[in-house]
Design a protein around this motif. Structure first.
Motif: not given
Length: 116
Positions: A40-57, A59-70
Motif C-alpha cells: 500500500a502507499p507509504g507501506n512496505e511490501r507485506e506477505l498476504v499468502a503462500t502455498i507450497s507445491r504440496t498445497h500447504n498454505t 496466511y497473514a492474520a489480516s486476511v485469514k478467513g477472507r482470502f484463499t490461495i490455490s
C-alpha cells in the motif's frame, strides 16, 4: 526467459470479491513456493499468502478467513480469491514464484482498490 504475469485486479466496493491470477511462462521445470504480497502507499511490501507445491498454505492474520490461495501446478498458475474485501486491502498485489534452478520471480503487480 521466464515471465510472471498477474491479472484480475480492479475496483470493488467494500464487502465485495475479486479473484487474482498469476501465471508463469517459459522454460520451467518445477515451481516450489508460490505467493501473493501487497504494498500500500507509504507501506512496505507485506506477505498476504503462500502455498507450497504440496498445497500447504500460510496466511497473514489480516486476511485469514477472507482470502484463499490455490494453485494449478499443470498450468504454473496461482490464484487468490479475495472475499469480504475492506478498504484496508487496497494495495498493489504482487505474485511471487520460487522456481527450481532459476530462483525468485516477481510479477509486475496488479492494483486492487476497495472503495465505495
Amino acid at each position: 526467459q521466464v515471465q510472471v504475469v498477474e491479472s484480475g485486479g480492479g475496483l470493488v466496493q467494500p464487502g465485495g470479491s475479486l479473484r487474482l491470477s498469476c501465471a508463469a511462462s517459459g522454460t520451467i521445470f518445477t515451481i516450489y513456493t508460490m505467493g501473493w504480497y501487497r504494498q500500500a502507499p507509504g507501506n512496505e511490501r507485506e506477505l498476504v499468502a503462500t502455498i507450497s507445491r504440496t498445497h500447504n498454505t500460510n496466511y497473514a492474520a489480516s486476511v485469514k478467513g477472507r482470502f484463499t490461495i490455490s494453485r494449478d501446478n499443470a498450468k504454473n498458475t496461482v490464484y487468490l480469491q479475495m472475499n469480504s474485501l475492506k478498504p484496508e486491502d487496497t494495495a498493489v498485489y504482487y505474485c511471487n514464484m520460487f522456481i527450481l534452478s532459476l530462483g525468485n520471480y516477481w510479477g509486475q503487480g496488479t492494483q486492487v482498490t476497495v472503495s465505495s
